[in-house]
Design a protein around this motif. Structure first.
Motif, PDB file in Angstrom:
ATOM      1  N   GLN A   1      45.967  42.150  24.788  1.00 44.34           N
ATOM      2  CA  GLN A   1      46.204  40.897  25.476  1.00 44.34           C
ATOM      3  C   GLN A   1      45.335  40.831  26.717  1.00 44.34           C
ATOM      4  N   VAL A   2      44.711  39.685  26.930  1.00 45.22           N
ATOM      5  CA  VAL A   2      43.845  39.502  28.075  1.00 45.22           C
ATOM      6  C   VAL A   2      44.672  39.111  29.287  1.00 45.22           C
ATOM      7  N   GLN A   3      44.433  39.789  30.389  1.00 42.15           N
ATOM      8  CA  GLN A   3      45.082  39.422  31.644  1.00 42.15           C
ATOM      9  C   GLN A   3      44.010  39.105  32.668  1.00 42.15           C
ATOM     10  N   LEU A   4      44.115  37.931  33.280  1.00 45.31           N
ATOM     11  CA  LEU A   4      43.156  37.489  34.286  1.00 45.31           C
ATOM     12  C   LEU A   4      43.903  37.278  35.599  1.00 45.31           C
ATOM     13  N   VAL A   5      43.370  37.819  36.679  1.00 45.32           N
ATOM     14  CA  VAL A   5      44.015  37.707  37.993  1.00 45.32           C
ATOM     15  C   VAL A   5      43.020  37.142  38.985  1.00 45.32           C
ATOM     16  N   GLU A   6      43.308  35.920  39.454  1.00 44.48           N
ATOM     17  CA  GLU A   6      42.450  35.274  40.437  1.00 44.48           C
ATOM     18  C   GLU A   6      42.882  35.640  41.853  1.00 44.48           C
ATOM     19  N   SER A   7      41.928  35.630  42.758  1.00 48.20           N
ATOM     20  CA  SER A   7      42.216  35.864  44.170  1.00 48.20           C
ATOM     21  C   SER A   7      41.142  35.194  45.012  1.00 48.20           C
ATOM     22  N   GLY A   8      41.418  35.099  46.316  1.00 48.18           N
ATOM     23  CA  GLY A   8      40.421  34.580  47.237  1.00 48.18           C
ATOM     24  C   GLY A   8      40.668  33.169  47.725  1.00 48.18           C
ATOM     25  N   GLY A   9      41.696  32.517  47.211  1.00 46.57           N
ATOM     26  CA  GLY A   9      41.996  31.178  47.672  1.00 46.57           C
ATOM     27  C   GLY A   9      42.527  31.189  49.096  1.00 46.57           C
ATOM     28  N   GLY A  10      42.675  30.000  49.643  1.00 46.84           N
ATOM     29  CA  GLY A  10      43.199  29.887  50.996  1.00 46.84           C
ATOM     30  C   GLY A  10      42.983  28.513  51.568  1.00 46.84           C
TER      31      GLY A  10
END
Length: 122
Positions: free
Chosen positions: A1-10
Motif C-alpha cells: 500500500q502506498v503511503q504519502l505524507v505531505e509537509s511544509g504548509g503554513g
C-alpha cells in the motif's frame, strides 16, 4: 500500500514562498510519476503540477506556471513543490499523489496523501 505524507504548509503573506514536501513509502517510488493537487474550500480538487519518474517531463497548471517548481529526489522517495510569489487565491489544502501509469494524465493520479494546508494572507 502506498503511503504519502505531505509537509511544509503554513501561513504566509502574499508574495512570499513556501516549499512543500511529500514523502512516499512506496519502495518503487522512482518508477512512477508524481503530482501535486490542491483543493480550496467549496471548490473541486485541481491539478497543480506533475513530474515523470525520471524528472524529464514536467507539466504545470496555468495558475502555477512561472511561480511554482516541482522536483523530486528518488533517493529520498520525496517530491517537492517550491511555491514563490504566492497569492491569496493559492490558499488551499495541497495534496500529492502518484500516477502508476506514468502518463501524467490527471485522471490517473491516486493514492492521495492527507494534505497540507497553505494559507496566503493579503
Amino acid at each position: 500500500q502506498v503511503q504519502l505524507v505531505e509537509s511544509g504548509g503554513g501561513l504566509v503573506q502574499a508574495g512570499g514562498s513556501l516549499s512543500l514536501s511529500c514523502a512516499a513509502s512506496l519502495s518503487t517510488f522512482s518508477r512512477y510519476a508524481m503530482g501535486w493537487f490542491r483543493q480550496a474550500p467549496g471548490n473541486e480538487r485541481e491539478f497543480v503540477a506533475a513530474i515523470s519518474w525520471s524528472g524529464g517531463r514536467i507539466t504545470y497548471a496555468d495558475s502555477a506556471k512561472g511561480r511554482f517548481t516541482i522536483s523530486r529526489d528518488n533517493a529520498k522517495n520525496t517530491v517537492y513543490l517550491q511555491m514563490n510569489s504566492l497569492k491569496p487565491e493559492d490558499t488551499a489544502v495541497y495534496y500529492c499523489a502518484t500516477d502508476l501509469t506514468n502518463t501524467l494524465s490527471v485522471a490517473n493520479f491516486g493514492f492521495w496523501g492527507q494534505g497540507t494546508q497553505v494559507t496566503v494572507s493579503s
